[in-house]
Design a protein around this motif. Structure first.
Motif, PDB file in Angstrom:
ATOM      1  N   ARG A  18       4.085   2.888   1.883  1.00 37.56           N
ATOM      2  CA  ARG A  18       4.373   2.824   3.316  1.00 37.56           C
ATOM      3  C   ARG A  18       3.681   1.635   3.973  1.00 37.56           C
ATOM      4  N   VAL A  19       2.457   1.367   3.567  1.00 35.73           N
ATOM      5  CA  VAL A  19       1.741   0.211   4.116  1.00 35.73           C
ATOM      6  C   VAL A  19       2.468  -1.084   3.744  1.00 35.73           C
ATOM      7  N   ILE A  20       2.853  -1.209   2.477  1.00 35.45           N
ATOM      8  CA  ILE A  20       3.547  -2.419   2.026  1.00 35.45           C
ATOM      9  C   ILE A  20       4.875  -2.571   2.761  1.00 35.45           C
ATOM     10  N   ASN A  21       5.605  -1.476   2.949  1.00 36.31           N
ATOM     11  CA  ASN A  21       6.878  -1.547   3.673  1.00 36.31           C
ATOM     12  C   ASN A  21       6.668  -2.021   5.108  1.00 36.31           C
ATOM     13  N   PRO A  85       5.886  -9.968   0.630  1.00 34.01           N
ATOM     14  CA  PRO A  85       5.711  -8.507   0.597  1.00 34.01           C
ATOM     15  C   PRO A  85       7.001  -7.741   0.351  1.00 34.01           C
ATOM     16  N   GLU A  86       8.153  -8.316   0.721  1.00 33.10           N
ATOM     17  CA  GLU A  86       9.422  -7.638   0.471  1.00 33.10           C
ATOM     18  C   GLU A  86       9.643  -7.442  -1.027  1.00 33.10           C
ATOM     19  N   ASN A  87       9.220  -8.420  -1.854  1.00 33.85           N
ATOM     20  CA  ASN A  87       9.368  -8.276  -3.304  1.00 33.85           C
ATOM     21  C   ASN A  87       8.491  -7.144  -3.835  1.00 33.85           C
ATOM     22  N   LEU A  88       7.288  -7.031  -3.293  1.00 31.23           N
ATOM     23  CA  LEU A  88       6.404  -5.939  -3.701  1.00 31.23           C
ATOM     24  C   LEU A  88       6.963  -4.595  -3.229  1.00 31.23           C
ATOM     25  N   SER A  89       7.544  -4.588  -2.044  1.00 34.91           N
ATOM     26  CA  SER A  89       8.163  -3.371  -1.517  1.00 34.91           C
ATOM     27  C   SER A  89       9.305  -2.902  -2.415  1.00 34.91           C
ATOM     28  N   ARG A  90      10.138  -3.842  -2.846  1.00 35.64           N
ATOM     29  CA  ARG A  90      11.259  -3.483  -3.725  1.00 35.64           C
ATOM     30  C   ARG A  90      10.774  -2.922  -5.050  1.00 35.64           C
ATOM     31  N   ALA A  91       9.720  -3.498  -5.584  1.00 36.93           N
ATOM     32  CA  ALA A  91       9.181  -3.004  -6.852  1.00 36.93           C
ATOM     33  C   ALA A  91       8.675  -1.570  -6.710  1.00 36.93           C
ATOM     34  N   GLN A 251       5.710   2.460   9.147  1.00 41.46           N
ATOM     35  CA  GLN A 251       6.029   3.706   8.449  1.00 41.46           C
ATOM     36  C   GLN A 251       4.776   4.511   8.117  1.00 41.46           C
ATOM     37  N   VAL A 252       3.669   4.171   8.759  1.00 38.81           N
ATOM     38  CA  VAL A 252       2.377   4.657   8.273  1.00 38.81           C
ATOM     39  C   VAL A 252       1.806   5.818   9.079  1.00 38.81           C
TER      40      VAL A 252
END
Length: 286
Positions: A18-21, A85-91, A251-252
């Motif tokens: 949620r934090v990453i998103n 961060p979007e790439n990390l979110s997708r992962a 989202q947190v």
């Protein structure tokens, strides 16, 4: 320079996701700063030049079951990476039912954050889904560009209303204007205003409360902000899309959310949670 971490607890994994998103909604690219105790996601556009800034701070022990890192040198035991961060979110989206998630700094033709997601399987062996996310290593000489932003002494600090309610109001106002005025006083009152040649719309919030900040004067005496005039409003006009980015993207579910206003210069939105904090700085429009 080494970094590896592991999350096993599903609650910690969901909160980290949620934090990453949320960060991904606020910044296309940002700096990931790794220290022994904490992780930071930093967006350091210069507020003075019209850009937004972000400072998100996480205690690693609140998220990771294992956490190991070695910086560039013993006296500089930190790592700075440029990440999307979007790439990390997708992962992390593939890790909703994971048994464990490992994150590791690797070198695969270029520096990468490798995210290995261990998924449950009907057989005795687990399935591993691996994501290699390219990152840039930021050299030591540039680290001073990513220090925590200096916040000018604010004129008013106020708790925000329920963020879903505020989001709903701002989404409607977005159709009327590209900018919004946020004004508040030390009596727990806040207004959101749209002013154009054709229409003026204001939404009023009352009894929000003001954080009990204490200001220290140059002489060293302490003065509560509540000792000052409580009725007068302080305002800043900002880009409404910037505000909506945070309201729509978060989202947190913070335990506390507040807004600091520097009159006609900037606002600082702060989301506080026992696991992390996020500061988002939006400059005022001329």
């Amino acid at each position: 320079m080494r970094f590896r971490a592991k999350i096993v607890d599903i609650g910690c994994l969901n909160q980290f996701t949620r934090v990453i998103n949320t960060v991904a909604k606020l910044a296309k690219t940002c700096t990931l700063r790794l220290t022994v105790d904490k992780l930071y996601f930093i967006l350091s556009d210069k507020v003075a030049n019209g850009g937004v800034s972000m400072w998100c701070e996480l205690k690693q022990e609140n998220f990771f079951d294992e956490f190991q890192m070695e910086g560039v040198a013993a006296e500089n035991n930190e790592i700075y990476l440029e990440v999307t961060p979007e790439n990390l979110s997708r992962a992390l989206k593939t890790a909703q039912n994971a048994k464990a998630v490992k994150i590791k700094l690797t070198n695969k033709q270029c520096p990468c954050l490798t995210v290995a997601v261990e998924l449950p399987s009907l057989s005795s062996s687990s399935r591993i889904v691996t994501h290699d996310i390219p990152v840039g290593v930021i050299p030591r000489k540039l680290w001073n560009d990513f220090i925590e932003p200096n916040v000018p002494e604010f004129d008013v600090s106020i708790f925000l209303p329920v963020m879903k309610t505020m989001k709903s109001v701002v989404e409607r106002m977005k159709n009327l204007s590209n900018s919004i005025v946020i004004e508040a006083n030390k009596n727990g009152e806040m207004n959101l205003k749209i002013e154009t040649d054709l229409v003026c719309v204001t939404t009023h919030f009352k009894e929000l409360g003001n954080p009990p900040w204490v200001l220290v004067s140059e002489e060293g005496s302490q003065n509560s902000t509540q000792d000052r005039d409580t009725e007068s409003m302080v305002e800043a006009r900002i880009d409404i899309k910037r505000l909506l980015q945070l309201l729509a993207g978060q989202q947190v579910n913070p335990t506390k959310a507040l807004c600091n206003i520097v009159s006609k210069k900037m606002i600082c939105l702060i989301l506080l949670h026992e696991d992390f904090s996020l500061q988002y700085f939006i400059p005022a429009l001329a």
